[in-house]
Scaffold this motif. Structure first.
Motif, PDB file in Angstrom:
ATOM      1  N   ILE A 118       0.844  -1.208   0.000  1.00  9.87           N
ATOM      2  CA  ILE A 118       0.000   0.000   0.000  1.00  9.87           C
ATOM      3  C   ILE A 118       0.873   1.251   0.000  1.00  9.87           C
ATOM      4  O   ILE A 118       0.583   2.211  -0.717  1.00  9.87           O
ATOM      5  CB  ILE A 118      -0.975  -0.028   1.203  1.00  9.87           C
ATOM      6  N   ASN A 119       1.950   1.246   0.783  1.00 12.23           N
ATOM      7  CA  ASN A 119       2.851   2.404   0.819  1.00 12.23           C
ATOM      8  C   ASN A 119       3.539   2.632  -0.519  1.00 12.23           C
ATOM      9  O   ASN A 119       3.799   3.772  -0.896  1.00 12.23           O
ATOM     10  CB  ASN A 119       3.894   2.243   1.919  1.00 12.23           C
ATOM     11  N   ASP A 120       3.852   1.548  -1.248  1.00 13.01           N
ATOM     12  CA  ASP A 120       4.435   1.700  -2.589  1.00 13.01           C
ATOM     13  C   ASP A 120       3.429   2.311  -3.554  1.00 13.01           C
ATOM     14  O   ASP A 120       3.776   3.116  -4.409  1.00 13.01           O
ATOM     15  CB  ASP A 120       4.908   0.340  -3.125  1.00 13.01           C
TER      16      ASP A 120
ATOM     17  N   PRO B 266       2.584   6.677  -1.930  1.00 10.42           N
ATOM     18  CA  PRO B 266       3.773   7.095  -1.172  1.00 10.42           C
ATOM     19  C   PRO B 266       3.550   8.258  -0.209  1.00 10.42           C
ATOM     20  O   PRO B 266       4.361   8.465   0.685  1.00 10.42           O
ATOM     21  CB  PRO B 266       4.775   7.476  -2.257  1.00 10.42           C
ATOM     22  N   ASP B 267       2.478   9.025  -0.347  1.00  9.27           N
ATOM     23  CA  ASP B 267       2.270  10.149   0.572  1.00  9.27           C
ATOM     24  C   ASP B 267       1.944   9.682   1.985  1.00  9.27           C
ATOM     25  O   ASP B 267       2.074  10.433   2.939  1.00  9.27           O
ATOM     26  CB  ASP B 267       1.197  11.104   0.066  1.00  9.27           C
ATOM     27  N   GLY B 268       1.526   8.426   2.163  1.00  6.55           N
ATOM     28  CA  GLY B 268       1.297   7.845   3.471  1.00  6.55           C
ATOM     29  C   GLY B 268       0.023   8.257   4.169  1.00  6.55           C
ATOM     30  O   GLY B 268      -0.242   7.833   5.281  1.00  6.55           O
TER      31      GLY B 268
ATOM     32  N   ILE C 191      -3.136   7.841   2.905  1.00  3.50           N
ATOM     33  CA  ILE C 191      -4.239   7.259   2.154  1.00  3.50           C
ATOM     34  C   ILE C 191      -5.391   6.847   3.069  1.00  3.50           C
ATOM     35  O   ILE C 191      -6.554   6.934   2.699  1.00  3.50           O
ATOM     36  CB  ILE C 191      -3.763   6.068   1.287  1.00  3.50           C
ATOM     37  N   PHE C 192      -5.092   6.445   4.305  1.00  4.02           N
ATOM     38  CA  PHE C 192      -6.151   5.972   5.194  1.00  4.02           C
ATOM     39  C   PHE C 192      -7.016   7.104   5.711  1.00  4.02           C
ATOM     40  O   PHE C 192      -8.114   6.883   6.184  1.00  4.02           O
ATOM     41  CB  PHE C 192      -5.562   5.157   6.342  1.00  4.02           C
ATOM     42  N   GLY C 193      -6.524   8.335   5.637  1.00  4.73           N
ATOM     43  CA  GLY C 193      -7.325   9.485   6.039  1.00  4.73           C
ATOM     44  C   GLY C 193      -8.212  10.003   4.924  1.00  4.73           C
ATOM     45  O   GLY C 193      -9.072  10.845   5.142  1.00  4.73           O
ATOM     46  N   HIS C 194      -8.032   9.491   3.703  1.00  9.92           N
ATOM     47  CA  HIS C 194      -8.812   9.926   2.549  1.00  9.92           C
ATOM     48  C   HIS C 194     -10.236   9.389   2.661  1.00  9.92           C
ATOM     49  O   HIS C 194     -10.455   8.252   3.084  1.00  9.92           O
ATOM     50  CB  HIS C 194      -8.148   9.417   1.260  1.00  9.92           C
TER      51      HIS C 194
END
Length: 159
Positions: free
Chosen positions: A87-89, A92-94, A96-99
């Motif tokens: 998921i991090n690849d 990369p902004d890290g 994504i789970f807050g989106h």
């Protein structure tokens, strides 16, 4: 008379610390509030583990066997670490789970007394990644049911 006038002048002095804090209290409270708000954002940061739904004890046991699987070698990566890296690849902004369009679904289904099917769906604005495994609770054997899941198990086995 000289002594009496001197005693009157020796009134207790104002407490300098008290007056200092009284003047600046609103600023200190605002600073403390800003620190608390900032800390809350950091402490409640969403990640994969926080995004997983609450499970029953039996389902949690099966999920723990799967997510902590490392093919018997403690120095190897686990399934959850490989999924996080994947998921991090991809993102990369890290953050994504807050989106708001990010959704993580985990479904555990009992196939028979020892065998469970675990499906993990990660959906985001870029697309979705589906993982599908069978987990044998008694032997702790993991079987992949799709290419994404197979890739995760291969990375764990050969890392």
């Amino acid at each position: 008379m000289g002594k009496e006038s001197k005693k009157i002048e020796d009134k207790p002095k104002r407490n300098d610390l008290k007056s200092f804090l009284k003047k600046r209290a609103p600023f200190y409270l605002a600073a403390i509030a800003l620190v608390a708000i900032s800390a809350q954002g950091i402490l409640t940061e969403k990640n994969l583990e926080n995004s997983l739904p609450d499970l029953s004890d039996e389902e949690q046991k099966v999920t723990d066997i799967l997510m902590n699987f490392n093919n018997g070698d403690e120095s190897k990566m686990t399934v959850i670490e490989v999924i996080k890296n994947q998921i991090n690849d991809e993102y990369p902004d890290g953050k994504i789970f807050g989106h708001k369009k990010t959704n993580v679904e985990l479904v555990v289904t009992n196939l028979n007394s020892d065998e469970y099917n675990v499906i993990l769906n990660f959906k985001s604005y870029k697309g979705e990644i589906n993982f599908d495994w069978n987990v044998n609770v008694s032997s702790e054997k993991i079987t992949s049911n799709n290419p994404e899941s197979k890739h995760v198990i291969e990375v764990v086995s050969y890392s």
